[in-house]
Design a protein around this motif. Structure first.
Motif, PDB file in Angstrom:
ATOM      1  N   ARG A   8       0.862  -1.178   0.000  1.00  0.00           N
ATOM      2  CA  ARG A   8       0.000   0.000   0.000  1.00  0.00           C
ATOM      3  C   ARG A   8       0.895   1.223   0.000  1.00  0.00           C
ATOM      4  NH1 ARG A   8      -5.237   0.376   0.972  1.00  0.00           N
ATOM      5  NH2 ARG A   8      -6.308  -1.597   0.958  1.00  0.00           N
ATOM      6  N   HIS A   9       0.729   2.071  -1.001  1.00  0.00           N
ATOM      7  CA  HIS A   9       1.520   3.290  -1.097  1.00  0.00           C
ATOM      8  C   HIS A   9       0.804   4.409  -0.358  1.00  0.00           C
ATOM      9  CE1 HIS A   9       4.241   1.531  -4.006  1.00  0.00           C
ATOM     10  NE2 HIS A   9       3.181   1.016  -4.611  1.00  0.00           N
ATOM     11  N   LYS A  10       1.571   5.240   0.314  1.00  0.00           N
ATOM     12  CA  LYS A  10       0.990   6.376   1.013  1.00  0.00           C
ATOM     13  C   LYS A  10       0.726   7.508   0.025  1.00  0.00           C
ATOM     14  CE  LYS A  10       3.080   5.599   5.495  1.00  0.00           C
ATOM     15  NZ  LYS A  10       3.900   6.180   6.565  1.00  0.00           N
ATOM     16  N   SER A  11      -0.367   8.197   0.271  1.00  0.00           N
ATOM     17  CA  SER A  11      -0.681   9.355  -0.566  1.00  0.00           C
ATOM     18  C   SER A  11       0.287  10.485  -0.206  1.00  0.00           C
ATOM     19  CB  SER A  11      -2.119   9.803  -0.318  1.00  0.00           C
ATOM     20  OG  SER A  11      -2.231  10.351   0.985  1.00  0.00           O
ATOM     21  N   PRO A  12       0.453  11.445  -1.099  1.00  0.00           N
ATOM     22  CA  PRO A  12       1.335  12.580  -0.781  1.00  0.00           C
ATOM     23  C   PRO A  12       0.898  13.321   0.482  1.00  0.00           C
ATOM     24  CG  PRO A  12       0.825  12.553  -3.113  1.00  0.00           C
ATOM     25  CD  PRO A  12      -0.024  11.494  -2.470  1.00  0.00           C
ATOM     26  N   LEU A  13      -0.413  13.428   0.698  1.00  0.00           N
ATOM     27  CA  LEU A  13      -0.915  14.102   1.891  1.00  0.00           C
ATOM     28  C   LEU A  13      -0.549  13.314   3.143  1.00  0.00           C
ATOM     29  CD1 LEU A  13      -2.499  16.515   2.905  1.00  0.00           C
ATOM     30  CD2 LEU A  13      -4.571  15.167   2.658  1.00  0.00           C
ATOM     31  N   ARG A  14      -0.656  11.989   3.077  1.00  0.00           N
ATOM     32  CA  ARG A  14      -0.301  11.148   4.225  1.00  0.00           C
ATOM     33  C   ARG A  14       1.188  11.252   4.519  1.00  0.00           C
ATOM     34  NH1 ARG A  14      -2.942   8.217   8.161  1.00  0.00           N
ATOM     35  NH2 ARG A  14      -4.542   8.056   6.614  1.00  0.00           N
ATOM     36  N   SER A  19       5.591  13.356   7.885  1.00  0.00           N
ATOM     37  CA  SER A  19       6.785  14.185   7.981  1.00  0.00           C
ATOM     38  C   SER A  19       6.623  15.249   9.068  1.00  0.00           C
ATOM     39  CB  SER A  19       7.074  14.840   6.639  1.00  0.00           C
ATOM     40  OG  SER A  19       8.169  15.708   6.736  1.00  0.00           O
ATOM     41  N   VAL A  20       5.461  15.907   9.090  1.00  0.00           N
ATOM     42  CA  VAL A  20       5.199  16.927  10.113  1.00  0.00           C
ATOM     43  C   VAL A  20       5.197  16.291  11.496  1.00  0.00           C
ATOM     44  CG1 VAL A  20       3.442  18.513  10.997  1.00  0.00           C
ATOM     45  CG2 VAL A  20       3.981  18.477   8.564  1.00  0.00           C
ATOM     46  N   SER A  21       4.574  15.142  11.618  1.00  0.00           N
ATOM     47  CA  SER A  21       4.527  14.445  12.899  1.00  0.00           C
ATOM     48  C   SER A  21       5.933  14.077  13.372  1.00  0.00           C
ATOM     49  CB  SER A  21       3.674  13.180  12.767  1.00  0.00           C
ATOM     50  OG  SER A  21       3.693  12.458  13.962  1.00  0.00           O
ATOM     51  N   ASP A  22       6.759  13.598  12.455  1.00  0.00           N
ATOM     52  CA  ASP A  22       8.140  13.260  12.814  1.00  0.00           C
ATOM     53  C   ASP A  22       8.918  14.496  13.266  1.00  0.00           C
ATOM     54  OD1 ASP A  22       7.618  10.639  12.152  1.00  0.00           O
ATOM     55  OD2 ASP A  22       8.630  10.734  10.188  1.00  0.00           O
ATOM     56  N   GLN A  23       8.729  15.604  12.565  1.00  0.00           N
ATOM     57  CA  GLN A  23       9.429  16.834  12.928  1.00  0.00           C
ATOM     58  C   GLN A  23       9.010  17.315  14.313  1.00  0.00           C
ATOM     59  OE1 GLN A  23      11.853  18.505  11.337  1.00  0.00           O
ATOM     60  NE2 GLN A  23      11.919  16.938   9.771  1.00  0.00           N
ATOM     61  N   LEU A  24       7.704  17.243  14.600  1.00  0.00           N
ATOM     62  CA  LEU A  24       7.228  17.683  15.909  1.00  0.00           C
ATOM     63  C   LEU A  24       7.746  16.789  17.027  1.00  0.00           C
ATOM     64  CD1 LEU A  24       3.542  18.687  15.150  1.00  0.00           C
ATOM     65  CD2 LEU A  24       5.448  20.193  15.711  1.00  0.00           C
ATOM     66  N   THR A  58      -3.143  22.944  12.000  1.00  0.00           N
ATOM     67  CA  THR A  58      -4.544  22.512  12.066  1.00  0.00           C
ATOM     68  C   THR A  58      -5.389  23.233  11.024  1.00  0.00           C
ATOM     69  OG1 THR A  58      -4.288  22.102  14.423  1.00  0.00           O
ATOM     70  CG2 THR A  58      -6.531  22.286  13.601  1.00  0.00           C
ATOM     71  N   ALA A  59      -5.182  24.538  10.884  1.00  0.00           N
ATOM     72  CA  ALA A  59      -5.935  25.305   9.896  1.00  0.00           C
ATOM     73  C   ALA A  59      -5.598  24.844   8.481  1.00  0.00           C
ATOM     74  CB  ALA A  59      -5.635  26.796  10.057  1.00  0.00           C
ATOM     75  N   GLY A  60      -4.336  24.577   8.221  1.00  0.00           N
ATOM     76  CA  GLY A  60      -3.935  24.084   6.902  1.00  0.00           C
ATOM     77  C   GLY A  60      -4.563  22.742   6.595  1.00  0.00           C
ATOM     78  N   SER A  61      -4.590  21.876   7.584  1.00  0.00           N
ATOM     79  CA  SER A  61      -5.198  20.563   7.394  1.00  0.00           C
ATOM     80  C   SER A  61      -6.694  20.693   7.108  1.00  0.00           C
ATOM     81  CB  SER A  61      -4.971  19.710   8.644  1.00  0.00           C
ATOM     82  OG  SER A  61      -5.637  18.489   8.548  1.00  0.00           O
ATOM     83  N   ALA A  62      -7.357  21.577   7.844  1.00  0.00           N
ATOM     84  CA  ALA A  62      -8.794  21.783   7.626  1.00  0.00           C
ATOM     85  C   ALA A  62      -9.055  22.350   6.235  1.00  0.00           C
ATOM     86  CB  ALA A  62      -9.354  22.717   8.691  1.00  0.00           C
ATOM     87  N   ALA A  63      -8.192  23.254   5.789  1.00  0.00           N
ATOM     88  CA  ALA A  63      -8.366  23.839   4.455  1.00  0.00           C
ATOM     89  C   ALA A  63      -8.200  22.785   3.366  1.00  0.00           C
ATOM     90  CB  ALA A  63      -7.363  24.975   4.251  1.00  0.00           C
ATOM     91  N   ILE A  64      -7.198  21.943   3.507  1.00  0.00           N
ATOM     92  CA  ILE A  64      -6.976  20.875   2.527  1.00  0.00           C
ATOM     93  C   ILE A  64      -8.157  19.920   2.507  1.00  0.00           C
ATOM     94  CG2 ILE A  64      -5.561  18.849   2.006  1.00  0.00           C
ATOM     95  CD1 ILE A  64      -3.154  20.494   2.997  1.00  0.00           C
ATOM     96  N   SER A  65      -8.639  19.554   3.691  1.00  0.00           N
ATOM     97  CA  SER A  65      -9.782  18.654   3.778  1.00  0.00           C
ATOM     98  C   SER A  65     -11.013  19.270   3.131  1.00  0.00           C
ATOM     99  CB  SER A  65     -10.068  18.326   5.246  1.00  0.00           C
ATOM    100  OG  SER A  65     -11.174  17.477   5.358  1.00  0.00           O
ATOM    101  N   SER A  66     -11.243  20.554   3.382  1.00  0.00           N
ATOM    102  CA  SER A  66     -12.383  21.247   2.797  1.00  0.00           C
ATOM    103  C   SER A  66     -12.295  21.268   1.273  1.00  0.00           C
ATOM    104  CB  SER A  66     -12.450  22.673   3.339  1.00  0.00           C
ATOM    105  OG  SER A  66     -13.461  23.395   2.717  1.00  0.00           O
ATOM    106  N   LEU A  67     -11.107  21.560   0.758  1.00  0.00           N
ATOM    107  CA  LEU A  67     -10.928  21.567  -0.696  1.00  0.00           C
ATOM    108  C   LEU A  67     -11.159  20.186  -1.302  1.00  0.00           C
ATOM    109  CD1 LEU A  67      -7.800  23.863  -1.071  1.00  0.00           C
ATOM    110  CD2 LEU A  67     -10.128  24.339  -1.838  1.00  0.00           C
ATOM    111  N   ARG A  68     -10.681  19.160  -0.627  1.00  0.00           N
ATOM    112  CA  ARG A  68     -10.870  17.799  -1.147  1.00  0.00           C
ATOM    113  C   ARG A  68     -12.348  17.437  -1.182  1.00  0.00           C
ATOM    114  NH1 ARG A  68      -7.413  13.575   1.700  1.00  0.00           N
ATOM    115  NH2 ARG A  68      -7.904  12.366  -0.134  1.00  0.00           N
TER     116      ARG A  68
END
Length: 78
Positions: A8-14, A19-24, A58-68
């Motif tokens: 199973r390949h991860k999507s670019p968003l995943r 990556s963000v989770s690892d950085q945090l 969080t806001a960026g994630s919500a915006a991406i989700s809304s656009l999708r």
């Protein structure tokens, strides 16, 4: 019966989320354990920067989700 793909390949968003989770988590592990040695002004500033960063992510994630969702509905309507 549907056969699952062997990998199973991860999507670019995943991948971005991972990556963000690892950085945090890396940043959190580098925080000094003796926070009481930091002056209160510096601790407050650091806390505000961290809170702002999390709010931005969080806001960026919500915006991406809304656009999708929006683009998904447009495809269904046509």
């Amino acid at each position: 019966m549907r056969v699952k793909p062997p990998f199973r390949h991860k999507s670019p968003l995943r991948r971005l989320g991972d990556s963000v989770s690892d950085q945090l988590s890396d940043a959190a592990s580098r925080v000094k354990p003796d926070l009481h040695a930091i002056s209160s002004g510096k601790a407050v500033k650091t806390g505000l920067i961290t809170a702002g960063s999390v709010a931005g992510l969080t806001a960026g994630s919500a915006a991406i989700s809304s656009l999708r969702h929006r683009t998904g509905r447009e495809r269904d309507d046509s």
